[in-house]
Design a protein around this motif. Sequence first.
Motif, PDB file in Angstrom:
ATOM      1  N   SER A  77       0.824  -1.218   0.000  1.00 39.07           N
ATOM      2  CA  SER A  77       0.000   0.000   0.000  1.00 39.07           C
ATOM      3  C   SER A  77       0.851   1.258   0.000  1.00 39.07           C
ATOM      4  N   THR A  78       1.941   1.233   0.758  1.00 36.33           N
ATOM      5  CA  THR A  78       2.843   2.395   0.771  1.00 36.33           C
ATOM      6  C   THR A  78       3.364   2.614  -0.652  1.00 36.33           C
TER       7      THR A  78
ATOM      8  N   ARG B  66      -4.582   3.888   4.170  1.00 31.82           N
ATOM      9  CA  ARG B  66      -3.455   3.171   3.582  1.00 31.82           C
ATOM     10  C   ARG B  66      -2.845   3.927   2.394  1.00 31.82           C
TER      11      ARG B  66
ATOM     12  N   LYS C 265      12.087  -1.177   0.565  1.00 35.56           N
ATOM     13  CA  LYS C 265      12.720  -0.728   1.811  1.00 35.56           C
ATOM     14  C   LYS C 265      14.237  -0.624   1.674  1.00 35.56           C
TER      15      LYS C 265
HETATM   16  P1  GDP Z   1       1.437  -4.082   2.828  1.00 36.67           P
HETATM   17  O1  GDP Z   1       0.912  -4.962   3.917  1.00 36.67           O
HETATM   18  O2  GDP Z   1       2.231  -4.878   1.833  1.00 36.67           O
HETATM   19  O3  GDP Z   1       0.399  -3.223   2.193  1.00 36.67           O
HETATM   20  O4  GDP Z   1       2.524  -3.116   3.522  1.00 36.67           O
HETATM   21  P2  GDP Z   1       2.412  -1.602   4.033  1.00 36.67           P
HETATM   22  O5  GDP Z   1       2.478  -0.655   2.886  1.00 36.67           O
HETATM   23  O6  GDP Z   1       1.251  -1.488   4.943  1.00 36.67           O
HETATM   24  O7  GDP Z   1       3.785  -1.462   4.825  1.00 36.67           O
HETATM   25  C1  GDP Z   1       4.110  -2.274   5.924  1.00 36.67           C
HETATM   26  C2  GDP Z   1       5.085  -1.523   6.812  1.00 36.67           C
HETATM   27  O8  GDP Z   1       6.313  -1.290   6.131  1.00 36.67           O
HETATM   28  C3  GDP Z   1       4.581  -0.159   7.232  1.00 36.67           C
HETATM   29  O9  GDP Z   1       4.945   0.051   8.566  1.00 36.67           O
HETATM   30  C4  GDP Z   1       5.315   0.794   6.324  1.00 36.67           C
HETATM   31  O10 GDP Z   1       5.508   2.067   6.912  1.00 36.67           O
HETATM   32  C5  GDP Z   1       6.638   0.097   6.129  1.00 36.67           C
HETATM   33  N1  GDP Z   1       7.226   0.437   4.845  1.00 36.67           N
HETATM   34  C6  GDP Z   1       6.618   0.404   3.628  1.00 36.67           C
HETATM   35  N2  GDP Z   1       7.442   0.802   2.668  1.00 36.67           N
HETATM   36  C7  GDP Z   1       8.625   1.080   3.271  1.00 36.67           C
HETATM   37  C8  GDP Z   1       9.888   1.554   2.790  1.00 36.67           C
HETATM   38  O11 GDP Z   1      10.100   1.812   1.612  1.00 36.67           O
HETATM   39  N3  GDP Z   1      10.879   1.702   3.721  1.00 36.67           N
HETATM   40  C9  GDP Z   1      10.695   1.454   5.020  1.00 36.67           C
HETATM   41  N4  GDP Z   1      11.727   1.619   5.845  1.00 36.67           N
HETATM   42  N5  GDP Z   1       9.521   1.032   5.512  1.00 36.67           N
HETATM   43  C10 GDP Z   1       8.490   0.851   4.657  1.00 36.67           C
END
Ligand code: GDP
Length: 366
Positions: free
Chosen positions: A102-103, A141, A235
Amino acid sequence: MDHPENSEEYKGIKVSSGVVQPDSVNPYFRKHRQRKPKLSASEFVEGILKGDITILSRAVTLIESLRPEHQTIAREVIEKCLPYSGNSVRIGISGVPGAGKSTSIDTFGMHVLKEGGKLAVLAIDPSSERTKGSILGDKTRMERLTAHPNAFIRPSPSAGSLGGVARKTRETIILCEAAGFDKIFVETVGVGQGETAVHSMVDFFLFIQLTGMGDELQGIKRGIMEMADGIVINKADGDNKQNAEIAANLFRNVLHLFPAPKSGWTPQVLTYSGFYGYRIKEVFNMIWSYIDFVKENGFFEHRRNEQAKYWMYESINESLKNDFYNHPEIAERLVDAEKRVLSGKQTSFEAAQDLLDFYQSEKRRF
Ligand code: GDP
């Protein structure tokens, strides 16, 4: 009204009668509540072709509805929108929960919208019945996209089997394209179920990975790697940058072990950070290069044709299966058949054949 405390006994105290409290519910509310006028299939199509988001949303709700009268209109709307569909790039995005889908989608979305056009974000989540929609609390999200006037975000349809859920998303793509959305993201939770379904409706399948052996091996084991047109390690920021590069190299090596994809394209592996927005341009350069490449060599068209064929068979299968299982007498007979099989009185195949024979004879009767 006279209050008891105004009697002579309570000298010096005077309680005024006050004002009668109004009903807590306004009785005119119902009368004044605006009812959405029912629309005909042609009105839906007209609204969709104009790019009216409210009408598009309502049409998607019809697609998702289980009521036969809704399904009838939905089918007509889809049929009429079909000639206006197809003019988009459809990108599937998969990754385990926590991978940062989602991020990333929020960041990816803002990136592609900068180039103009309109973006629809859809989802297929086979577990959505439990979680009430994969794009759980989408509003939070995908904050930036939610506020963007050219983005349309729709959570996963929640009712039915994976095949049913996927079919609805596939049909929603048609409506979105007819409404002028030229980029479609289809998200799926990478737990091994939804990927095939998403793969069968997108032009590019992007697999988001994290650093860490466990995740890497999981992807390989489940055969998702073979579907990926691009693998991206998220990440890649802060202390994790180097690990991400190591993981990327590992993936590059592992990819060599797989047979060359039919597209003629060698899947690429990149690192990026969805949260900090690093190397997003590279990710999309890869995607657009792929699209140019397969449009040039004819695979783009071929893949879409194969998908159309796949969905025709899927629809037939889904419809036959539903018809069989929803037959009231079959439902009853299934219970007995199960007992016979479990007690060893009949083999699985015989029991199945008996049920199918009965079903066919019933069909012939009507
Ligand atoms: P989803 O479950 O695949 O949709 O994942 P999310 O987008 O909800 O992200 C899960 C966690 O990883 C969250 O706490 C985000 O803030 C963190 N996160 C997502 N992208 C990044 C990134 O590029 N870098 C870092 N350090 N954390 C990230």
